[in-house]
Write an enzyme that holds these catalytic residues in place. Structure first.
Site, PDB file in Angstrom:
ATOM      1  N   LYS A  68       0.830  -1.209   0.000  1.00  0.00           N
ATOM      2  CA  LYS A  68       0.000   0.000   0.000  1.00  0.00           C
ATOM      3  C   LYS A  68       0.864   1.259   0.000  1.00  0.00           C
ATOM      4  O   LYS A  68       0.620   2.208  -0.737  1.00  0.00           O
ATOM      5  CB  LYS A  68      -0.935  -0.008   1.219  1.00  0.00           C
ATOM      6  CG  LYS A  68      -2.057  -1.041   1.112  1.00  0.00           C
ATOM      7  CD  LYS A  68      -2.853  -1.184   2.412  1.00  0.00           C
ATOM      8  CE  LYS A  68      -3.873  -2.313   2.278  1.00  0.00           C
ATOM      9  NZ  LYS A  68      -4.640  -2.571   3.512  1.00  0.00           N
TER      10      LYS A  68
ATOM     11  N   ASP B 217     -10.512   3.779   4.125  1.00  0.00           N
ATOM     12  CA  ASP B 217     -10.941   2.372   4.080  1.00  0.00           C
ATOM     13  C   ASP B 217     -12.462   2.264   3.953  1.00  0.00           C
ATOM     14  O   ASP B 217     -12.981   1.207   3.585  1.00  0.00           O
ATOM     15  CB  ASP B 217     -10.536   1.676   5.387  1.00  0.00           C
ATOM     16  CG  ASP B 217      -9.392   0.694   5.221  1.00  0.00           C
ATOM     17  OD1 ASP B 217      -9.218   0.175   4.109  1.00  0.00           O
ATOM     18  OD2 ASP B 217      -8.703   0.438   6.224  1.00  0.00           O
TER      19      ASP B 217
ATOM     20  N   GLN C 203      -4.311  -1.007   9.640  1.00  0.00           N
ATOM     21  CA  GLN C 203      -4.360  -2.361   9.088  1.00  0.00           C
ATOM     22  C   GLN C 203      -4.976  -3.330  10.097  1.00  0.00           C
ATOM     23  O   GLN C 203      -4.617  -3.333  11.273  1.00  0.00           O
ATOM     24  CB  GLN C 203      -2.930  -2.816   8.713  1.00  0.00           C
ATOM     25  CG  GLN C 203      -2.862  -4.149   7.997  1.00  0.00           C
ATOM     26  CD  GLN C 203      -3.475  -4.139   6.602  1.00  0.00           C
ATOM     27  OE1 GLN C 203      -3.570  -3.104   5.949  1.00  0.00           O
ATOM     28  NE2 GLN C 203      -3.911  -5.293   6.141  1.00  0.00           N
TER      29      GLN C 203
HETATM   30  N1  GUN Z   1      -6.905  -6.220   6.387  1.00  0.00           N
HETATM   31  C1  GUN Z   1      -7.259  -6.960   5.313  1.00  0.00           C
HETATM   32  N2  GUN Z   1      -7.837  -6.178   4.374  1.00  0.00           N
HETATM   33  C2  GUN Z   1      -7.848  -4.918   4.876  1.00  0.00           C
HETATM   34  C3  GUN Z   1      -8.304  -3.669   4.365  1.00  0.00           C
HETATM   35  O1  GUN Z   1      -8.836  -3.538   3.272  1.00  0.00           O
HETATM   36  N3  GUN Z   1      -8.119  -2.599   5.179  1.00  0.00           N
HETATM   37  C4  GUN Z   1      -7.544  -2.712   6.408  1.00  0.00           C
HETATM   38  N4  GUN Z   1      -7.423  -1.597   7.153  1.00  0.00           N
HETATM   39  N5  GUN Z   1      -7.114  -3.853   6.914  1.00  0.00           N
HETATM   40  C5  GUN Z   1      -7.258  -4.946   6.138  1.00  0.00           C
END
Ligand code: GUN
Length: 288
Positions: A54, A121, A98
């Site tokens: 990311k 998100d 995350q």
């Molecule tokens: N863990 C797995 N997928 C995601 C996501 O799309 N966003 C976040 N913040 N954590 C994750």
């Protein structure tokens, strides 16, 4: 009928190019760029990989920001304090914590503490509510990416029968709401199947567009798919031999479907591209 395998990486690359061009334009106009901070608590190896990807994508389109790494023992109060600081920082437009978080921290308390205008998100209840009432602001990146894949692949959703397998807040439920929206990538007739559904295979077989997001390795077999259907695989699992697979049994699916978004190389790259787009949108909100 030959099955077209969707190249999610190439589609995501187009989005990333568009975002990068927009960032360059906004920078020359306003002297600032969007900022994205990714918060990682603890040292879960899979989360570490996701977070690095990311941030790398974010650097490549010209965003500012960083990965904020906090130790596994971080208390909930400490994490909430960190979020308060990021909420107050005008150089930070997007905040992503995350998941999963260590046991001592309540996910909900964390999600609700993020400024909804920085919630790239799309997990905050305010953003979930806006999607539900039909005026979306930030939508979770995975379903948003799937809609983008459908649109960019020329799949007609209007009037189509869409079946979503899985009712998670982040993917299944949000996907169903997006497909229900009026407009491009929407206007579908949507059914959501889940663990209590009777004869999921029979319902799946009615789908023109089948979205597999139930989190069960290769559960969708060839006889779950209507001939000519578009199949989007959202699952990601590691087999014992180390290779990856999705929720769809790919060798059987390609014999029946007209189009397949595969695992890996389908939804995953587009999910990251949508995070970039949400962050760009969050930045634009501050300019408005
Ligand atoms: N863990 C797995 N997928 C995601 C996501 O799309 N966003 C976040 N913040 N954590 C994750």
């Amino acid at each position: 009928m030959a099955c077209r395998i969707i190249d999610g990486k190439a589609l995501a690359q187009q989005v990333r190019k568009d975002v990068a061009a927009e960032v360059a334009r906004l920078k020359s106009e306003h002297g600032r760029v969007p900022g994205l901070v990714v918060v990682l608590v603890g040292d879960d190896p899979a989360s570490g990989v996701y977070v690095r990807n990311k941030r790398k994508a974010s650097d490549e389109v010209g965003f500012s920001g960083e990965v904020l790494r906090l130790p596994a023992e971080t208390s909930q109060a400490e994490l909430l304090q960190t979020l308060d600081r990021l909420n107050a920082d005008p150089s930070v437009n997007g905040i992503l914590v995350q998941l999963p978080l260590p046991r001592q921290i309540d996910d909900r308390a964390v999600i609700e503490r993020i400024d909804p205008l920085k919630d790239v998100d799309g997990f905050h209840p305010e953003n979930a509510g806006l999607l539900t009432i039909g005026t979306p602001r930030f939508v979770p990146c995975t379903p948003l990416g799937i809609r983008e894949i459908l649109i960019r692949s020329g799949v007609e959703t209007k009037g189509a029968r869409a079946v979503v397998l899985g009712r998670s807040q982040i993917v299944g439920k949000s996907m169903a709401l997006l497909l229900l929206q009026k407009g491009p990538g929407g206007d579908a007739t949507v059914t959501v199947c889940h663990t209590a559904t009777r004869d999921t295979a029979a319902i799946a077989r009615e789908a023109d567009i089948l979205i597999a997001a139930m989190g069960r390795p290769e559960a969708v077999r060839g006889d779950w798919i209507k001939p000519g259907a578009v199949v989007i695989d959202v699952g990601i699992h590691r087999r014992v031999d180390g290779t990856l697979c999705g929720d769809v049994h790919q060798p059987e699916a390609v014999e029946v479907a007209s189009m397949l978004s595969p695992v890996p190389g389908g939804v995953g790259p587009m999910t990251i591209a949508m995070l970039l787009r949400n962050t760009l949108d969050a930045f634009k909100i501050t300019l408005a």
